[in-house]
Design an enzyme around this catalytic site. Structure first.
Site, PDB file in Angstrom:
ATOM      1  N   LYS A  66      52.103  85.640  46.993  1.00 38.69           N
ATOM      2  CA  LYS A  66      52.966  84.487  47.261  1.00 38.69           C
ATOM      3  C   LYS A  66      54.296  84.567  46.511  1.00 38.69           C
ATOM      4  O   LYS A  66      55.333  84.176  47.051  1.00 38.69           O
ATOM      5  CB  LYS A  66      52.247  83.182  46.923  1.00 38.69           C
ATOM      6  CG  LYS A  66      51.965  82.962  45.450  1.00 38.69           C
ATOM      7  CD  LYS A  66      51.308  81.614  45.213  1.00 38.69           C
ATOM      8  CE  LYS A  66      51.023  81.395  43.741  1.00 38.69           C
ATOM      9  NZ  LYS A  66      52.257  81.373  42.921  1.00 38.69           N
ATOM     10  N   THR A  67      54.287  85.058  45.269  1.00 36.30           N
ATOM     11  CA  THR A  67      55.536  85.157  44.514  1.00 36.30           C
ATOM     12  C   THR A  67      56.483  86.149  45.179  1.00 36.30           C
ATOM     13  O   THR A  67      57.700  85.930  45.241  1.00 36.30           O
ATOM     14  CB  THR A  67      55.260  85.591  43.058  1.00 36.30           C
ATOM     15  OG1 THR A  67      54.330  84.670  42.464  1.00 36.30           O
ATOM     16  CG2 THR A  67      56.542  85.599  42.240  1.00 36.30           C
ATOM     17  N   ASP A  75      56.790  76.166  44.969  1.00 35.47           N
ATOM     18  CA  ASP A  75      55.617  76.997  44.689  1.00 35.47           C
ATOM     19  C   ASP A  75      54.439  76.101  44.297  1.00 35.47           C
ATOM     20  O   ASP A  75      54.630  74.991  43.793  1.00 35.47           O
ATOM     21  CB  ASP A  75      55.950  77.954  43.542  1.00 35.47           C
ATOM     22  CG  ASP A  75      54.897  79.034  43.357  1.00 35.47           C
ATOM     23  OD1 ASP A  75      54.034  79.193  44.244  1.00 35.47           O
ATOM     24  OD2 ASP A  75      54.933  79.718  42.312  1.00 35.47           O
ATOM     25  N   GLU A  76      53.209  76.580  44.505  1.00 32.81           N
ATOM     26  CA  GLU A  76      51.984  75.862  44.109  1.00 32.81           C
ATOM     27  C   GLU A  76      52.010  74.402  44.575  1.00 32.81           C
ATOM     28  O   GLU A  76      51.741  73.475  43.811  1.00 32.81           O
ATOM     29  CB  GLU A  76      51.817  75.922  42.578  1.00 32.81           C
ATOM     30  CG  GLU A  76      51.786  77.307  41.990  1.00 32.81           C
ATOM     31  CD  GLU A  76      50.473  78.047  42.227  1.00 32.81           C
ATOM     32  OE1 GLU A  76      49.669  77.587  43.064  1.00 32.81           O
ATOM     33  OE2 GLU A  76      50.260  79.084  41.588  1.00 32.81           O
ATOM     34  N   GLN A  90      42.831  76.319  46.050  1.00 36.49           N
ATOM     35  CA  GLN A  90      43.037  76.531  44.622  1.00 36.49           C
ATOM     36  C   GLN A  90      43.583  75.279  43.932  1.00 36.49           C
ATOM     37  O   GLN A  90      44.192  75.372  42.867  1.00 36.49           O
ATOM     38  CB  GLN A  90      43.976  77.719  44.385  1.00 36.49           C
ATOM     39  CG  GLN A  90      43.411  79.044  44.879  1.00 36.49           C
ATOM     40  CD  GLN A  90      44.274  80.225  44.487  1.00 36.49           C
ATOM     41  OE1 GLN A  90      44.290  80.667  43.342  1.00 36.49           O
ATOM     42  NE2 GLN A  90      45.024  80.742  45.442  1.00 36.49           N
ATOM     43  N   ARG A 126      39.410  85.829  40.561  1.00 33.05           N
ATOM     44  CA  ARG A 126      40.167  86.500  39.489  1.00 33.05           C
ATOM     45  C   ARG A 126      39.727  87.955  39.377  1.00 33.05           C
ATOM     46  O   ARG A 126      40.434  88.776  38.788  1.00 33.05           O
ATOM     47  CB  ARG A 126      39.940  85.836  38.123  1.00 33.05           C
ATOM     48  CG  ARG A 126      40.351  84.374  37.977  1.00 33.05           C
ATOM     49  CD  ARG A 126      41.723  84.080  38.482  1.00 33.05           C
ATOM     50  NE  ARG A 126      41.679  83.637  39.862  1.00 33.05           N
ATOM     51  CZ  ARG A 126      42.744  83.552  40.659  1.00 33.05           C
ATOM     52  NH1 ARG A 126      43.928  83.917  40.220  1.00 33.05           N
ATOM     53  NH2 ARG A 126      42.641  83.132  41.904  1.00 33.05           N
TER      54      ARG A 126
END
Length: 723
Positions: free
Chosen positions: A36-37, A221-222, A252, A603
């Site tokens: 995503k970044t 973002d997020e 998330q 993770r």
């Protein structure tokens, strides 16, 4: 220098997101590890390099300073130019910049000051004292939490419906006093930055139009982590002349306890029309088995924006599942597996132990220390370094040895009991002049103090003396438990509303467990209590933050968000621990617990181990537990159940625990119930007895029902039938 082609290194969905028409709003559902970044930064590169926008035309919002700095660094590389004062940052930093630029319009002076949490606490404390509001009835931290909660929701004091709730009425009163004080003294707290910036735009139409026209593109973002006031801030900036580009993943969303609203990302499609939704489902982090298991788990949540992660990296190893008899055995297994990974060429920093609660770290820390393995507590402190543990050990130390001046200074006025700095300074002076310890000095000067100070100090002296006499014949864990209660520490942290997850109270309970499990060396010259104090002191004196190189990483699952590790151990997967007991009766809280488990699993890059204990010490008592429902929601074909060499049987799921070894729930010979026994209830159906409390007619049974979950029932009223 020529910039590289925009689409270099992007997959099809990433490329589609980056090069999307600039005349449309977008929601990018970016699954874990989907890049995503990379999409966000390349989107900005596309708008600047291909669509000829100036960097000042763009507003990019992140949630952490780390993410903001990373974005700035990547943009500098991609654009081959300094990005200068481009509007990239966290919600709070951008709000601060906005109201600093327009302080007069925000009814502030250009030199207004920002309050941190401690400043805010002190102001609230003073205002309550000046207005005769009893802090023993209305704890300051609870009031502080209430004020910040209202601000996160964009609620003003006058808009609060106090109803018949006296606490809310008094809290709203303090909130009003506090807001008036801040306005009069040119102060803005952390939560107030967003409120002020939103009100600045809402109340100044020309200013709002200026920024709506200025920011042609708003990237967030997020987005799943936004609270109400943050959502309103983005919404008011948006109009027909600009467009939003939101990146997030509802799977998330794990910060509901601090105000994040998952429904924000779910209502974007209605609030920002027309909008295109693109799903980033290709994962670049984890193996196929880890992703398939994670997909199966999260699919149990209702009302989610459906997506399914996949990878081109192959299936990889199955997920290991280990059932330990106790949490100590669980920690020993995990640490031995880390040693195996190290012996096979892994670096220690490639291994992470993730847990639901900070209190769980202690047994893993002890196991690592015994094996002489370096570790780091990520985003936190070692167990015995935590403030609440130091406070508790301060009482234990002073009761064991009243000459311990360090312990005296730490606890003499904590929890607050009216012993001020002036009194403490007089105690210090008397101690120096008469070559005695602080506790003896307190006894000597107590009657020479003004009445109020004398009473407060006398009460403290009596408290220490009565606790010392009262715990003299108790064993270590009983002594610690008694001290926590009599000192007021347990009640203090129980009412601490800043500790939203209850982790400080859990840590105090874990201290009782540590005392219960402490093994004293009989040949030692120290008493059992002195030995325990030495253990705590030595453990907390180590370097809590050594280099990340060659250190096992320990952290809560919340702290692990955004990180990745080749080898992950997700531990404590038991009912009432993960998912937490508080979530059991609230479907939306249980959904968040499942999302948290999903975050923990994703993770892992190549190796994932899930573990749980059949028996766990909690607050000094041993409780039987069953594996988390989350384990049962993962298809078995993705799991590899590890045979416990210390157990007679291999348990693969709750469904296999039909006839475990039975333990009678009462010492009474006529008890008809046993742990592991199947029973039937007229309302709740079939269930398995997990635990019990008490005996006779007052006996309470903990039963795991197949349809309604775990419940405590009084045996004499439950009318259970043995199946």
């Amino acid at each position: 220098m020529i910039s590289p082609p925009i689409a270099d290194g992007l997959n099809e969905k990433q490329r589609q997101s980056v090069t999307l028409s600039e005349d449309i709003n977008a929601l990018i559902l970016a699954g874990a590890g989907s890049g995503k970044t990379r999409v966000l930064t390349h989107r900005i590169q596309y708008l600047v390099s291909e669509k000829n926008h100036h960097t000042d035309d763009i507003l990019a919002v992140t949630f952490t300073n780390k993410a903001a700095n990373e974005m700035k660094e990547r943009l500098t590389e991609l654009l081959y130019q300094p990005i200068g004062r481009m509007w990239v940052g966290t919600f709070h930093s951008l709000a601060h910049r906005l109201i600093r630029t327009h302080a007069i319009e925000a009814n502030l002076s250009p030199t207004f000051q920002i309050l941190d949490a401690q400043d805010q606490y002190r102001i609230i404390k003073r205002l309550m004292k000046e207005n005769a509001i009893d802090e023993s009835k209305f704890p300051i931290r609870k009031i502080q939490w209430f004020i910040n909660q209202q601000k996160d929701e964009g609620i003003k004091p006058q808009d609060i419906d106090v109803g018949y709730n006296f606490f809310v009425k008094q809290s709203a009163k303090v909130f009003d006093l506090y807001e008036r004080h801040c306005q009069a003294n040119d102060l803005v707290d952390f939560a107030g930055l967003l409120v002020k910036s939103y009100e600045l735009l809402k109340d100044n139409q020309k200013l709002l139009e200026h920024y709506q026209n200025k920011f042609k593109h708003i990237l967030v973002d997020e987005f799943q982590d936004t609270n109400r006031i943050q959502y309103q801030f983005i919404k008011i900036l948006h109009n027909d002349s600009n467009h939003i580009f939101c990146v997030g993943d509802d799977d998330q969303s794990i910060y509901g306890w601090r105000g994040a609203r998952i429904e924000n990302i779910q209502k974007i499609e209605n609030d920002f029309k027309p909008i295109e939704v693109i799903k980033l489902e290709q994962n670049y982090r984890s193996t196929g088995n880890i992703l398939s298991a994670s997909n199966a788990l999260i699919a149990n949540n209702q009302n989610r924006l459906e997506k399914s992660l996949w990878t081109e990296s192959g299936d990889g190893d199955l997920i290991n599942v280990f059932n330990a008899r106790t949490e100590t055995e669980e920690s020993q297994y995990v640490v031995s597996e880390i040693e195996n990974q190290f012996n096979q060429g892994r670096n220690l920093n490639e291994c992470a132990i993730l847990y639901r609660s900070n209190a769980q770290s202690r047994v893993f820390e002890e196991a690592l220390i015994k094996r002489n393995i370096n570790y780091r507590i990520y985003g936190g402190l070692r167990f015995f370094e935590r403030a609440e543990i130091k406070d508790a050990m301060g009482y234990v130390r002073l009761i064991e040895n009243t000459s311990d001046n360090i312990a005296f200074e730490r606890i003499v006025n904590f929890p607050t009991r009216g012993i001020g700095l002036s009194t403490i300074e007089k105690i210090r002076s008397h101690s120096v002049e008469n070559h005695t310890d602080l506790f003896q000095s307190s006894i000597s000067i107590k009657n020479s103090l003004p009445s109020r100070a004398s009473n407060a100090l006398t009460n403290f002296i009596h408290l220490i003396e009565s606790m010392r006499d009262g715990v003299n014949n108790l064993d270590l864990s009983e002594k610690v438990d008694s001290i926590l209660i009599q000192s007021g520490l347990m009640n203090h942290y129980l009412n601490d509303k800043t500790d939203k997850a209850g982790s400080k109270k859990e840590n105090l309970e874990e201290l009782v467990t540590a005392a219960k499990q402490y093994i004293h060396e009989e040949e030692s010259e120290m008493s059992e209590t002195e030995g325990f104090i030495a253990l705590a002191t030595l453990d907390s004196s180590g370097d809590s933050k050594p280099s990340n190189d060659e250190c096992v990483q320990l952290m809560t699952v919340h702290s692990a968000k955004g990180l990745e590790f080749p080898v992950v151990f997700l531990v404590g997967l038991e009912e009432d621990l993960f998912p937490s007991r508080q979530s059991k009766d609230e479907p939306h809280l249980l959904d968040e617990e499942r999302r948290l488990c999903y975050v923990g699993m994703t993770r892992a890059m190549s190796s994932l181990t899930l573990s749980y204990a059949s028996r766990r010490f909690i607050h000094g008592q041993s409780f039987y537990s069953i594996n988390s429902r989350f384990l049962d929601e993962i298809p078995r074909n993705f799991l590899n159940y590890i045979k416990n060499p210390n157990s007679d049987s291999l348990i693969t799921s709750f469904e296999d625990v039909k006839n475990p070894p039975q333990k009678m729930v009462s010492s009474s010979t006529d008890s008809k119930y046993a742990i592991g026994q199947l029973v039937s209830h007229a309302k709740f159906g079939i269930g398995t007895i997990l635990n019990y409390e008490g005996s006779g007619d007052s006996m309470r049974l903990q039963i795991k029902f197949q349809k309604v979950g775990t419940k405590w029932l009084i045996s004499s009223y439950a009318k259970l039938e043995i199946v």
